[in-house]
Write a protein that holds these residues in place. Structure first.
Motif: not given
Length: 501
Positions: A56-57, A108-114, A146-147, A160-161
């Motif tokens: 979700c961006v 920021s990157v609020l949905t990181p993958r780690k 920002g994903g 986009i963000a």
């Protein structure tokens, strides 16, 4: 048609048709709302969020609902993330009740993958909360994601963000600035370009690629740039008797941090008379140029006296590089100096796998710098709210999050000193640029003082730390100014390199 008269559907046809149309709407609405990261039943025609792949961006004032994963985090990190978001949202309610409130967007990157990236995010957000609750200016913080992107590039949907933030600012005159931006990527650069085009000031926390501060006049940062990092690293290498280095960096062209740091290091080591014997990039994906990190590590061995490796890559590839180096060097690996990205490697306990490697790394100010970090006002408040101790918080991210908000609050205060009734946002950029030598401020990451033609702090404090196997770091060297009593053994040489005037 005039001769036929009005057309009428027979009831036997109209009823099924109406049911089909209703069913189509009932099916389409949830799909449309899913694409906007909205509740399936929402009747809204607009949304501040959009779904890009599985992220979700955009903008949200409820990050617990929109940005906290439900099943990919361990209980401790999940609880810590929920806790800090909840604290900020509660502070928002109190701030919003006051007439002089301003709104700051944390991008920021609020949905990181780690999971370890979420742990870093928790630290930044804790610093934001400390600054928010201690500011004399009521501050509301909303969040923009920002994903990360499918390949982990970070801020992949930054533009986009940024557009969603611009929409918010157009509707809400309380929005005065944007902060966050803890990574130097093309997506972060695109976000800065878009926000600057709409006159929104941006304060970067941990961005360090040299050209980030050259994108437009609306961007400032609280940390040093790669050029200063490389200058201090070369200074430390020369003092350590290093005469020949191998520079290792990421082959991913989108990794602007790593490639820029490597370029700066190549120049600064040469300026110190240190030979750059190898200049090699590692391959991130199979379709990129360069050798795999472990293969490059195997090529790093040398018996030459005064030889070392400068690692300008990312923390997530360092264990592969060091594994290859340890395997090939038969228990006698060369010393390694690394950029600030290595701090995450230390905090994750990865040094326990490499007890025979001497790893020195560049760092922004963090608790390891002080004899007792709890004497620093920021950390005193931090520990009261979140617990912990200095030796268990070897991370400068919380201080960076705090200082970025403090810079904005300082600018808001200056604007209102001049004219209490004037809108804040139009005068905020000039107020921030006035934080110069005679108006410098000492905060958690050290002295902040911008130059007349610089959006980067002058001679910002930089540490050289040695990573230990127990997740702690030993301070070796400080260039720049830090208040309060410094840790025993931390050198502050008089001939530290200064930033060019």
């Amino acid at each position: 048609l005039s001769q036929m008269g009005p057309l009428r559907l027979r009831r036997v046809v109209a009823a099924p048709l109406a049911l089909v149309l209703l069913a189509a709407v009932l099916i389409a609405v949830p799909f449309a709302n899913h694409a906007r990261c909205d509740a399936w039943w929402s009747p809204s025609l607009q949304s501040p969020l959009v779904r890009i792949d599985d992220e979700c961006v955009g903008v949200s004032d409820n990050p617990v609902r929109d940005f906290v994963p439900q099943s990919t985090l361990d209980d401790g990190t999940h609880q810590a993330l929920n806790d800090v978001y909840t604290k900020i949202m509660a502070a928002n309610v109190e701030a919003a009740s006051k007439p002089d409130v301003v709104t700051v967007v944390f991008l920021s990157v609020l949905t990181p993958r780690k999971a370890n990236s979420y742990a870093s995010l928790v630290e930044e957000l804790r610093g934001v909360w400390v600054a928010q609750t201690s500011s004399p200016t009521p501050i509301k913080v909303v969040f923009a994601n920002g994903g990360e992107g499918p390949n982990g590039e970070g801020m992949a949907s930054g533009a986009i963000a940024a557009d969603k933030i611009i929409d918010l600012a157009a509707d809400d005159p309380h929005v005065v600035a944007v902060t966050g931006l803890s990574i130097s990527t093309d997506g972060a650069k695109a976000a800065i370009e878009r926000l600057g085009d709409h006159a929104l000031p941006i304060i970067g926390e941990l961005t360090s690629a040299d050209d980030m501060a050259e994108i437009n006049a609306y961007y400032y940062q609280i940390g040093p740039n790669n050029r200063r990092e490389a200058r201090v690293a070369a200074f430390h290498a020369q003092r350590s008797g290093i005469a020949d280095v191998m520079i290792v960096y990421s082959g991913d062209p989108a990794d602007r941090y790593s490639q820029n740091l490597a370029e700066d290091a190549k120049q600064e080591f040469a300026n110190r008379g240190i030979k750059v014997g190898q200049y090699q990039k590692y391959r991130v994906n199979n379709d990129k140029e360069g050798l795999p990190p472990d293969s490059l590590g195997r090529a790093a061995c040398s018996d030459k006296k005064g030889y070392a490796v400068f690692y300008a890559g990312r923390a997530q590839h360092m264990d592969q590089f060091l594994t290859g180096m340890n395997t090939a060097c038969q228990g006698n690996p060369p010393p390694v100096i690394a950029g600030d990205s290595a701090s995450r490697f230390i905090l994750d306990g990865k040094m326990a796998q490499f007890p025979n490697v001497r790893l020195d790394y560049v760092s922004f100010a963090n608790p390891a710098a002080w004899a007792d970090c709890a004497t620093v006002p920021f950390y005193k408040v931090y520990f009261n709210a979140f617990g912990g101790a200095c030796q268990k918080l070897a991370d400068g991210r919380s201080a960076a999050g705090h200082d970025a908000i403090r810079i904005i609050a300082e600018g808001v205060g200056q604007v209102r000193q001049l004219n209490r009734e004037a809108p804040v946002q139009p005068g905020l950029l000039a107020a921030i640029s006035n934080i110069q030598r005679d108006r410098s401020i000492n905060i958690a990451t050290g002295t902040i003082s911008f130059g007349p033609n610089s959006n980067v702090p002058i001679n910002k404090a930089i540490l050289i730390l040695r990573g230990n196997t127990d997740k702690t770091s030993t301070p070796l060297l400080l260039c720049g100014d830090l208040p309060f009593k410094l840790a025993q053994g931390l050198e502050k040489p008089q001939d530290c390199p200064d930033d060019p005037k």
